[in-house]
Design a protein around this motif. Structure first.
Motif, PDB file in Angstrom:
ATOM      1  N   SER A 236      51.367  12.102  87.186  1.00 18.37           N
ATOM      2  CA  SER A 236      51.329  10.652  86.992  1.00 18.37           C
ATOM      3  C   SER A 236      51.128  10.318  85.519  1.00 18.37           C
ATOM      4  O   SER A 236      50.628  11.138  84.740  1.00 18.37           O
ATOM      5  N   THR A 271      52.816   9.675 101.477  1.00 19.90           N
ATOM      6  CA  THR A 271      53.415   8.360 101.241  1.00 19.90           C
ATOM      7  C   THR A 271      54.017   7.827 102.538  1.00 19.90           C
ATOM      8  O   THR A 271      54.077   8.515 103.558  1.00 19.90           O
ATOM      9  N   GLU A 273      57.035   7.307 103.005  1.00 17.75           N
ATOM     10  CA  GLU A 273      58.368   7.874 103.210  1.00 17.75           C
ATOM     11  C   GLU A 273      58.286   9.035 104.193  1.00 17.75           C
ATOM     12  O   GLU A 273      57.722  10.085 103.882  1.00 17.75           O
ATOM     13  N   TRP A 283      57.697   9.284  88.505  1.00 15.53           N
ATOM     14  CA  TRP A 283      56.819   8.117  88.527  1.00 15.53           C
ATOM     15  C   TRP A 283      57.510   6.972  87.789  1.00 15.53           C
ATOM     16  O   TRP A 283      57.771   7.069  86.586  1.00 15.53           O
ATOM     17  N   GLY A 287      52.066   3.381  89.869  1.00 19.85           N
ATOM     18  CA  GLY A 287      51.888   3.153  91.300  1.00 19.85           C
ATOM     19  C   GLY A 287      53.088   3.423  92.179  1.00 19.85           C
ATOM     20  O   GLY A 287      52.961   3.399  93.405  1.00 19.85           O
ATOM     21  N   LYS A 288      54.267   3.699  91.592  1.00 19.89           N
ATOM     22  CA  LYS A 288      55.468   3.872  92.413  1.00 19.89           C
ATOM     23  C   LYS A 288      56.212   5.142  92.043  1.00 19.89           C
ATOM     24  O   LYS A 288      56.258   5.531  90.874  1.00 19.89           O
ATOM     25  N   SER A 304      62.459   4.256  96.319  1.00 19.58           N
ATOM     26  CA  SER A 304      61.123   4.149  95.749  1.00 19.58           C
ATOM     27  C   SER A 304      60.118   3.884  96.855  1.00 19.58           C
ATOM     28  O   SER A 304      60.455   3.273  97.884  1.00 19.58           O
ATOM     29  N   VAL A 305      58.866   4.339  96.624  1.00 19.12           N
ATOM     30  CA  VAL A 305      57.801   4.108  97.592  1.00 19.12           C
ATOM     31  C   VAL A 305      56.475   4.084  96.834  1.00 19.12           C
ATOM     32  O   VAL A 305      56.330   4.774  95.815  1.00 19.12           O
ATOM     33  N   PRO A 306      55.500   3.295  97.261  1.00 19.13           N
ATOM     34  CA  PRO A 306      54.179   3.319  96.609  1.00 19.13           C
ATOM     35  C   PRO A 306      53.536   4.698  96.719  1.00 19.13           C
ATOM     36  O   PRO A 306      53.703   5.404  97.722  1.00 19.13           O
ATOM     37  N   ALA A 307      52.781   5.066  95.691  1.00 20.53           N
ATOM     38  CA  ALA A 307      52.154   6.385  95.651  1.00 20.53           C
ATOM     39  C   ALA A 307      50.871   6.457  96.459  1.00 20.53           C
ATOM     40  O   ALA A 307      50.363   7.551  96.718  1.00 20.53           O
ATOM     41  N   GLY A 311      52.829   0.347 101.953  1.00 23.38           N
ATOM     42  CA  GLY A 311      54.174  -0.185 101.788  1.00 23.38           C
ATOM     43  C   GLY A 311      55.231   0.536 102.590  1.00 23.38           C
ATOM     44  O   GLY A 311      54.936   1.295 103.531  1.00 23.38           O
ATOM     45  N   THR A 314      61.927   1.663  99.589  1.00 23.15           N
ATOM     46  CA  THR A 314      62.877   0.641  99.147  1.00 23.15           C
ATOM     47  C   THR A 314      64.048   1.304  98.436  1.00 23.15           C
ATOM     48  O   THR A 314      63.848   2.170  97.582  1.00 23.15           O
TER      49      THR A 314
END
Length: 327
Positions: A236, A271, A273, A283, A287-288, A304-307, A311, A314
Motif C-alpha cells: 500500500s 475483499t 471481490e 493500489w 483505499g482501493k 476495482s474494489v475497496p481494500a 463495498g 466496480t
C-alpha cells in the motif's frame, strides 16, 4: 507478428499453462493475445508517464492512459506494444516482444523513450516499479528447470535504474525459512513489490509445494519467510498493508481470493471481490485496489474494489489490463 506465429505461440502458451498448472493459467491467455486494433497515430506524443490524475493500462497489447476521473471514457493509446506495464514517478517498465519467441524488459522515461533494455527468458508475467521510480522488477515463466515435474518455473529479476545493477534472478539469495537457514533447488520467486527505501521488498517464494510471503533485502541478498499462502503481494502507499491473492483453502486449483494483509497484526481481510483474481493488484490510492479479470471470451477488464472488505467490485476500464495509477 504474423497470424501463423500467433497461432503457433498460442499452442505453446496453452501447453505451458497446462504443464505449469494454475499459477500460469490466468496469464497464458494474455501472453497469447494478438493486437486487434491499431493504435492512433501520434500516440507516443500523447501518452505520458508523468505523475498526474490518469491511470496507465494496456489496451490491445499497447500502452494506454485514461483520466482517473473518467476511466471508462476516452483513452489515449500509444504504438508501444507491451504484455505488462507499470509506472511510478515518471519511470515505466514494459515487458515487450523482442522477436516472435523472445521478450525484453524495457525501462521507459516519462515520454515513453527507452532508457534501458534487458533480454529475458520465458513468458512475461509480472512487472513493478518502486514508488521513487528507481527500482524495476519483473517475473517470467520459463521452461527446462530439471527440478520441476512440469518442466516450467519462474524467473524474477530486479534492475536498479540509477546504477544499472541487474539481478537476473533472486534464486541466489540466502533464505531464512521459519527462523532457520534454508536451501533447495526448487525455489522460485514471483510478484515483487518494493518498500519506500528502495532496498527492501516483498515477494512470493515457492518451494516444496508451498508458497510463502517473503521480505527481501537487496543489499544483503537475503530473504526471510513471513507467512504462507500469500501470492503476488502489492504494498500500500503508506507501507502498512499488502494486497495479495490468497489461494482458496490453500489450493490454487480452487482459485484465488483478493485479500489484504495488515503487516503489523498479520491479520487478513478478504475483499468483496469473490471471483478468482489471478493478478498482482495495484493500489489506486490508500483505499482501493485495481486488478484484471477476464470475460468468458478471454478479453480483459480492469476492476476495482475497496481494500477494507466493504463495498462491491466496480468495472473501471473495459477492455484493458495491467493497471497502475500514475503517481
Amino acid at each position: 507478428m504474423t497470424a501463423m506465429s500467433t497461432r503457433a505461440k498460442l499452442g505453446v502458451v496453452v501447453a505451458s499453462a497446462v504443464l505449469l498448472g494454475t499459477v500460469a493459467a490466468g496469464y497464458a491467455a494474455t501472453a497469447a493475445q494478438a493486437p486487434r486494433t491499431p493504435p492512433p497515430a501520434g500516440g507516443e506524443q500523447a501518452v505520458t508517464l508523468a505523475p498526474g490524475p490518469r491511470l496507465l493500462a494496456i489496451t490491445d497489447r499497447h500502452v494506454s492512459t485514461v483520466a482517473a476521473t473518467d476511466p471508462a471514457g476516452p483513452r489515449t493509446v500509444a504504438g508501444l506494444e507491451c504484455l505488462r506495464v507499470y509506472a511510478a514517478a515518471g519511470t515505466g517498465v514494459c515487458l515487450k516482444p523482442e522477436t516472435a519467441w523472445s521478450y525484453q524488459v524495457v525501462v521507459l522515461d516519462a515520454t515513453l523513450r527507452q532508457t534501458r533494455a534487458v533480454s529475458v527468458p520465458g513468458l512475461p508475467n509480472r512487472a513493478r516499479v518502486s514508488a521513487s521510480g528507481r527500482m524495476v522488477s519483473w517475473t517470467t515463466f520459463v521452461g527446462g528447470d530439471s527440478y520441476t515435474s512440469s518442466g516450467f518455473s519462474t524467473r524474477t529479476g530486479i534492475l536498479d535504474t540509477r546504477t544499472g545493477t541487474t539481478m537476473a534472478s533472486l534464486e541466489e539469495f540466502a533464505i531464512t525459512r521459519d527462523g532457520r537457514g534454508y536451501r533447495n533447488a526448487d525455489v522460485n520467486y514471483w510478484g515483487v513489490t518494493f518498500t519506500a527505501d528502495d532496498n527492501h521488498f516483498y515477494a512470493t517464494m515457492a518451494t516444496g509445494g508451498r508458497r510463502y510471503l517473503v521480505r527481501g533485502d537487496l543489499a544483503a541478498r537475503t530473504v526471510e519467510t513471513l507467512k504462507e499462502n500469500v501470492e503476488c503481494p502489492s504494498l500500500s502507499p503508506d507501507g502498512t498493508r499488502l494486497a495479495f491473492k490468497e489461494a482458496v483453502d490453500a489450493d490454487p486449483a480452487k482459485g484465488w481470493r483478493l485479500s489484504v494483509l495488515d503487516l503489523s497484526s498479520m491479520r487478513v481481510t478478504a475483499t468483496a471481490e469473490v471471483r478468482s483474481v489471478d493478478d498482482q493488484a495495484a493500489w489506486l490510492d490508500g483505499g482501493k485496489l485495481a486488478y484484471t479479470l477476464r470475460r468468458d471470451d478471454g478479453q480483459p477488464d480492469v476492476w476495482s474494489v475497496p481494500a477494507d472488505g466493504s463495498g462491491t467490485p466496480t468495472l473501471v476500464i473495459p477492455g484493458a489490463e495491467s493497471p497502475s495509477p500514475l503517481t
